[in-house]
Design a protein around this motif. Structure first.
Motif, PDB file in Angstrom:
ATOM      1  N   GLY A 144     -45.043 -54.094  16.669  1.00 28.84           N
ATOM      2  CA  GLY A 144     -46.624 -54.252  16.769  1.00 28.84           C
ATOM      3  C   GLY A 144     -46.885 -55.209  15.636  1.00 28.84           C
ATOM      4  O   GLY A 144     -48.224 -55.552  15.477  1.00 28.84           O
ATOM      5  N   GLY A 145     -45.927 -56.168  15.271  1.00 27.62           N
ATOM      6  CA  GLY A 145     -46.584 -57.263  14.398  1.00 27.62           C
ATOM      7  C   GLY A 145     -46.870 -58.433  15.407  1.00 27.62           C
ATOM      8  O   GLY A 145     -46.722 -58.458  16.391  1.00 27.62           O
ATOM      9  N   PRO A 146     -47.427 -59.597  14.549  1.00 27.21           N
ATOM     10  CA  PRO A 146     -47.668 -60.644  15.427  1.00 27.21           C
ATOM     11  C   PRO A 146     -46.659 -61.343  16.055  1.00 27.21           C
ATOM     12  O   PRO A 146     -45.461 -61.553  15.634  1.00 27.21           O
ATOM     13  CB  PRO A 146     -48.258 -61.754  14.531  1.00 27.21           C
ATOM     14  CG  PRO A 146     -48.783 -60.772  13.027  1.00 27.21           C
ATOM     15  CD  PRO A 146     -47.625 -59.569  13.216  1.00 27.21           C
ATOM     16  N   GLY A 147     -46.712 -61.721  17.250  1.00 29.89           N
ATOM     17  CA  GLY A 147     -45.630 -62.260  18.085  1.00 29.89           C
ATOM     18  C   GLY A 147     -46.105 -62.564  19.642  1.00 29.89           C
ATOM     19  O   GLY A 147     -46.961 -61.896  20.094  1.00 29.89           O
ATOM     20  N   PRO A 148     -45.439 -63.391  20.410  1.00 27.27           N
ATOM     21  CA  PRO A 148     -45.867 -63.955  21.534  1.00 27.27           C
ATOM     22  C   PRO A 148     -45.938 -62.671  22.504  1.00 27.27           C
ATOM     23  O   PRO A 148     -46.651 -62.470  23.450  1.00 27.27           O
ATOM     24  CB  PRO A 148     -44.968 -64.844  22.137  1.00 27.27           C
ATOM     25  CG  PRO A 148     -43.660 -64.799  21.118  1.00 27.27           C
ATOM     26  CD  PRO A 148     -44.185 -64.271  19.696  1.00 27.27           C
ATOM     27  N   PHE A 149     -44.878 -61.615  22.387  1.00 24.80           N
ATOM     28  CA  PHE A 149     -44.714 -60.553  23.386  1.00 24.80           C
ATOM     29  C   PHE A 149     -45.267 -59.309  22.912  1.00 24.80           C
ATOM     30  O   PHE A 149     -45.013 -58.038  23.319  1.00 24.80           O
ATOM     31  CB  PHE A 149     -43.267 -60.561  23.850  1.00 24.80           C
ATOM     32  CG  PHE A 149     -42.688 -61.685  24.285  1.00 24.80           C
ATOM     33  CD1 PHE A 149     -43.145 -62.027  25.617  1.00 24.80           C
ATOM     34  CD2 PHE A 149     -41.951 -62.433  23.651  1.00 24.80           C
ATOM     35  CE1 PHE A 149     -42.616 -63.331  26.107  1.00 24.80           C
ATOM     36  CE2 PHE A 149     -41.259 -63.429  24.039  1.00 24.80           C
ATOM     37  CZ  PHE A 149     -41.679 -64.217  25.090  1.00 24.80           C
ATOM     38  N   ARG A 150     -46.244 -59.379  22.025  1.00 21.97           N
ATOM     39  CA  ARG A 150     -46.993 -58.005  21.253  1.00 21.97           C
ATOM     40  C   ARG A 150     -47.642 -57.257  22.282  1.00 21.97           C
ATOM     41  O   ARG A 150     -47.583 -56.070  22.041  1.00 21.97           O
ATOM     42  CB  ARG A 150     -47.687 -58.624  20.025  1.00 21.97           C
ATOM     43  CG  ARG A 150     -48.681 -57.447  19.405  1.00 21.97           C
ATOM     44  CD  ARG A 150     -49.405 -58.166  18.343  1.00 21.97           C
ATOM     45  NE  ARG A 150     -49.883 -57.234  17.399  1.00 21.97           N
ATOM     46  CZ  ARG A 150     -50.486 -57.664  16.241  1.00 21.97           C
ATOM     47  NH1 ARG A 150     -50.830 -59.053  16.050  1.00 21.97           N
ATOM     48  NH2 ARG A 150     -50.836 -57.045  15.299  1.00 21.97           N
TER      49      ARG A 150
END
Length: 276
Positions: free
Chosen positions: A178-184
């Protein structure tokens, strides 16, 4: 244990500088996906557009061309290096206001007809709060149109070089869920639900699949993968030059033989409406 850096710190450091330096190449690689976003937005002359996470300005510039002199574009990003690159590019059509700010909290005027984003919304630190703020930036009936990545396994342009590097390096610890990132937002149904929680109606996702050319040949493709995208962070941590070269060689070997090197990209085109 050191405190994790914020997204503002992340995109104003080395990553933001590298993406700014790679602006032309990134825009070329993602051109077919950018076209899908803009076609999905259905921009009309005279519309007021909000570009969320505008980066080096490609989507804002193209939106300005489509909406023409009677429209406006407000382009916002937290990254100063990328905004500097955006402001230096030639523009035409609608006037563009380049704003260094966080779209999660910035007090936008509630006047925009369309809010769009190319691969920006996955990096919100508080997604529901951020989408609610974007909704407030729209007029009643205004529409949201964003492009975000589907799962890593569906994106060969990422997983092919990543799998190759992991034959040389150990797999990194997974990012917090659930954190920021490209595949969120790989889970499209969860994204639709989140947009509803943020006050939008009619939320939907449609798959966009298109191969992207990441390099003229295997060497150029490996260099691209090593410079931007999820694999770049792994490679930056390698201190041993011989080990780094082994990782790059593994990537070159894994690339398809065709020229240019084309690998699949898989996105969601997510749309929703401000209910008014």
């Amino acid at each position: 244990m050191p405190e994790p850096i914020t997204q503002t710190e992340y995109w104003n450091g080395d990553v933001g500088a590298r993406w700014a330096a790679m602006q032309a190449e990134l825009d070329q690689v993602f051109a077919p996906l950018t076209a899908a976003l803009l076609d999905g937005a259905g921009l009309r002359p005279g519309e007021r557009v909000l570009d969320i996470g505008c980066g080096c300005g490609e989507t804002a510039l193209l939106a300005a061309a489509r909406t023409g002199p009677g429209g406006t574009v407000t382009a916002v990003d937290v990254s100063r290096p990328m905004l500097e690159r955006a402001r230096a590019r030639p523009a035409g059509g609608s006037p563009i206001a380049w704003i260094e700010a966080d779209a999660q909290t910035h007090p936008f005027a509630p006047e925009h007809d369309v809010a769009l984003s190319r691969f920006g919304v996955m990096f919100f630190e508080e997604s529901r709060t951020a989408f609610a703020n974007v909704r407030r930036a729209l007029r009643p009936g205004g529409r949201l149109v964003v492009l975000c990545w589907r799962a890593l396994a569906e994106n060969a342009w990422v997983h092919v070089p990543r799998d190759a590097v992991l034959t040389v390096l150990p797999e990194p610890a997974p990012s917090p869920p659930g954190g920021p990132g490209p595949f969120r937002f790989a889970d499209g149904e969860a994204l639709v639900d989140l947009l509803g929680q943020a006050g939008f109606t009619g939320a939907a996702v449609a798959p966009i699949d298109h191969p992207v050319a990441i390099g003229a040949d295997a060497e150029a493709a490996a260099r691209f993968a090593a410079t931007v995208g999820p694999i770049a962070g792994l490679l930056r941590e390698i201190e041993d030059p011989a080990l780094r070269e082994r990782a790059l060689a593994a990537m070159r070997q894994a690339m398809p033989a065709e020229r240019p090197v084309r690998l699949g990209a898989a996105c969601w085109l997510a749309t929703a409406v401000h209910p008014g």
